[in-house]
Design an enzyme around this catalytic site. Structure first.
Site, PDB file in Angstrom:
ATOM      1  N   ASN A 127       8.575 -21.719 -27.858  1.00 50.10           N
ATOM      2  CA  ASN A 127       9.025 -23.026 -27.382  1.00 50.10           C
ATOM      3  C   ASN A 127       8.770 -24.090 -28.429  1.00 50.10           C
ATOM      4  O   ASN A 127       7.823 -24.740 -28.201  1.00 50.10           O
ATOM      5  CB  ASN A 127       8.964 -23.373 -26.168  1.00 50.10           C
ATOM      6  CG  ASN A 127       9.517 -24.558 -25.631  1.00 50.10           C
ATOM      7  OD1 ASN A 127      10.279 -25.262 -26.162  1.00 50.10           O
ATOM      8  ND2 ASN A 127       9.091 -25.128 -24.422  1.00 50.10           N
ATOM      9  N   LYS A 171       9.911 -26.950 -28.640  1.00 51.07           N
ATOM     10  CA  LYS A 171      10.256 -28.117 -28.064  1.00 51.07           C
ATOM     11  C   LYS A 171      10.823 -29.179 -28.997  1.00 51.07           C
ATOM     12  O   LYS A 171      11.707 -28.765 -29.733  1.00 51.07           O
ATOM     13  CB  LYS A 171       8.817 -28.633 -27.521  1.00 51.07           C
ATOM     14  CG  LYS A 171       7.914 -27.806 -26.544  1.00 51.07           C
ATOM     15  CD  LYS A 171       6.989 -28.432 -25.882  1.00 51.07           C
ATOM     16  CE  LYS A 171       6.287 -27.330 -24.967  1.00 51.07           C
ATOM     17  NZ  LYS A 171       5.140 -27.856 -24.281  1.00 51.07           N
ATOM     18  N   HIS A 183      12.091 -25.691 -17.523  1.00 49.09           N
ATOM     19  CA  HIS A 183      10.851 -26.262 -18.065  1.00 49.09           C
ATOM     20  C   HIS A 183      10.055 -27.522 -17.543  1.00 49.09           C
ATOM     21  O   HIS A 183      10.834 -28.391 -17.032  1.00 49.09           O
ATOM     22  CB  HIS A 183      10.874 -26.531 -19.444  1.00 49.09           C
ATOM     23  CG  HIS A 183       9.364 -26.558 -20.165  1.00 49.09           C
ATOM     24  ND1 HIS A 183       8.490 -27.536 -19.968  1.00 49.09           N
ATOM     25  CD2 HIS A 183       8.704 -25.489 -20.876  1.00 49.09           C
ATOM     26  CE1 HIS A 183       7.455 -27.441 -20.788  1.00 49.09           C
ATOM     27  NE2 HIS A 183       7.672 -26.150 -21.420  1.00 49.09           N
ATOM     28  N   GLU A 224       8.627 -29.822 -18.480  1.00 45.23           N
ATOM     29  CA  GLU A 224       9.117 -31.147 -19.068  1.00 45.23           C
ATOM     30  C   GLU A 224      10.301 -32.009 -18.841  1.00 45.23           C
ATOM     31  O   GLU A 224      10.514 -32.916 -18.532  1.00 45.23           O
ATOM     32  CB  GLU A 224       8.855 -31.384 -20.674  1.00 45.23           C
ATOM     33  CG  GLU A 224       7.296 -30.943 -20.976  1.00 45.23           C
ATOM     34  CD  GLU A 224       7.098 -30.087 -22.091  1.00 45.23           C
ATOM     35  OE1 GLU A 224       8.057 -29.751 -22.798  1.00 45.23           O
ATOM     36  OE2 GLU A 224       5.737 -29.742 -22.355  1.00 45.23           O
ATOM     37  N   GLU A 282       4.165 -21.355 -15.794  1.00 50.86           N
ATOM     38  CA  GLU A 282       3.404 -22.250 -16.719  1.00 50.86           C
ATOM     39  C   GLU A 282       2.968 -23.427 -15.651  1.00 50.86           C
ATOM     40  O   GLU A 282       3.600 -24.204 -15.423  1.00 50.86           O
ATOM     41  CB  GLU A 282       4.501 -23.010 -17.531  1.00 50.86           C
ATOM     42  CG  GLU A 282       5.089 -21.925 -18.612  1.00 50.86           C
ATOM     43  CD  GLU A 282       5.444 -22.667 -20.035  1.00 50.86           C
ATOM     44  OE1 GLU A 282       5.268 -22.309 -20.948  1.00 50.86           O
ATOM     45  OE2 GLU A 282       6.297 -23.610 -19.804  1.00 50.86           O
ATOM     46  N   GLY A 297       0.061 -28.069 -23.043  1.00 48.45           N
ATOM     47  CA  GLY A 297      -0.254 -28.994 -24.139  1.00 48.45           C
ATOM     48  C   GLY A 297      -1.829 -29.489 -24.012  1.00 48.45           C
ATOM     49  O   GLY A 297      -2.331 -30.317 -24.783  1.00 48.45           O
ATOM     50  N   SER A 310      -1.064 -23.416 -23.240  1.00 50.57           N
ATOM     51  CA  SER A 310      -2.216 -23.150 -24.055  1.00 50.57           C
ATOM     52  C   SER A 310      -2.570 -21.930 -24.449  1.00 50.57           C
ATOM     53  O   SER A 310      -3.656 -21.445 -24.535  1.00 50.57           O
ATOM     54  CB  SER A 310      -3.647 -23.854 -23.136  1.00 50.57           C
ATOM     55  OG  SER A 310      -3.457 -25.240 -23.045  1.00 50.57           O
TER      56      SER A 310
HETATM   57  P1  13P Z   1       1.608 -25.202 -25.095  1.00 46.46           P
HETATM   58  O1  13P Z   1       1.288 -23.696 -25.464  1.00 46.46           O
HETATM   59  O2  13P Z   1       1.548 -26.000 -26.109  1.00 46.46           O
HETATM   60  O3  13P Z   1       0.658 -25.370 -24.076  1.00 46.46           O
HETATM   61  O4  13P Z   1       3.056 -25.200 -24.353  1.00 46.46           O
HETATM   62  C1  13P Z   1       3.323 -24.416 -23.551  1.00 46.46           C
HETATM   63  C2  13P Z   1       4.608 -24.554 -23.044  1.00 46.46           C
HETATM   64  O5  13P Z   1       4.936 -25.454 -22.422  1.00 46.46           O
HETATM   65  C3  13P Z   1       5.672 -23.507 -23.485  1.00 46.46           C
HETATM   66  O6  13P Z   1       6.955 -23.842 -22.889  1.00 46.46           O
END
Ligand code: 13P
Length: 251
Positions: free
Chosen positions: A11, A13, A98, A100, A165, A171, A210
């Protein structure tokens, strides 16, 4: 139990520009040899999906999107992109719900389910994200929160992927322990089975939060983990390839 092909999804983002698409053939140069055993997927920002499909043309890397409209048909919705458009430019999957988007755009379980249904109607595979916050984990509410998210934000259809997740693991630097991951993956499959019965065994459940080259092997070995949804470590081909190659199916 039905055999589930591992899916390892990146992803991206809201990162990268056109130049980042060079990571796709670079990734394939490293993982092409294991491609029959593992589905490798990159979900770039929407403006780059068509070009990403082009960049992936001579590779087995699949392309997906990060969101779609809940409206299946063309309609007056300024700024939105529907799943049929994503399919038209070469996406095969779309991430929905997601954390976010749930947080920054106040997306509800109902809205996420409507997006997943729109994705299915367009022939895309929705990757439905669920996961608890740190406060919810500390309050002992993981099963309640994740169970409700699975019941309310997935369509009653086995042609989906679910990504667990934990919001607090995204993050950052920390992940749940392996037993904690296994416990939630088990809970998700049991919850899916309430509606899908035996068909729930075919649904791939990914872990995200992560994941990197250092911890991927351990996470992939966890019971019930069918792959990963990777953020930061999917941006560079070398890191993402190391993650894919650490899957037991790549050996
Ligand atoms: P990270 O792998 O950067 O922690 O992000 C995970 C994520 O949100 C994937 O959708």
């Amino acid at each position: 139990m039905a055999a589930r092909k591992p899916l390892i999804a990146g992803n991206w983002k809201m990162y990268g520009r056109s130049a980042a698409l060079g990571e796709i053939p670079a990734l394939w140069a490293q993982v092409g040899g294991v491609a029959g055993a593992i589905d490798a997927l990159i979900c770039p920002p929407a403006p780059y999906i068509a070009a990403a499909r082009q960049a992936a043309a001579a590779t087995g890397v699949q392309i997906g999107a990060q969101d779609c409209s809940p409206a299946a048909d063309d309609s007056a919705r300024t700024g939105e992109v529907n799943a049929a458009m994503l399919a038209d430019v070469g996406a095969r999957y779309v991430i929905v719900g997601h954390s976010e988007r749930r947080t920054l755009h106040a997306e509800s379980n109902d809205l996420v389910r409507h997006k997943a249904e729109a994705a299915l109607a367009a022939g895309l595979t929705p990757i439905v994200c669920v996961g608890e916050t740190l406060a919810e984990r500390e309050a002992g509410r993981v099963a309640e929160v994740v169970g409700a998210q699975v019941r309310e934000s997935t369509p009653a259809d086995a042609r989906i992927v679910v990504a667990y997740e934990p919001v607090w693991a995204i993050g950052g630097a920390s992940t749940p322990t392996i037993p904690e991951i296994e416990e939630v993956h088990h809970l998700i499959r049991e919850t899916l089975a309430e509606r899908l019965a035996g068909e729930a065994n075919g649904v791939r459940i990914l872990y995200g939060g992560s994941v990197g080259p250092k911890n991927a092997a351990e996470i992939f070995a966890a019971m019930g983990v069918d792959g990963a949804l990777v953020g930061r470590a999917s941006l560079k081909a070398a890191d993402f390839a190391a993650i894919i190659l650490s899957h037991p199916a790549a050996k």
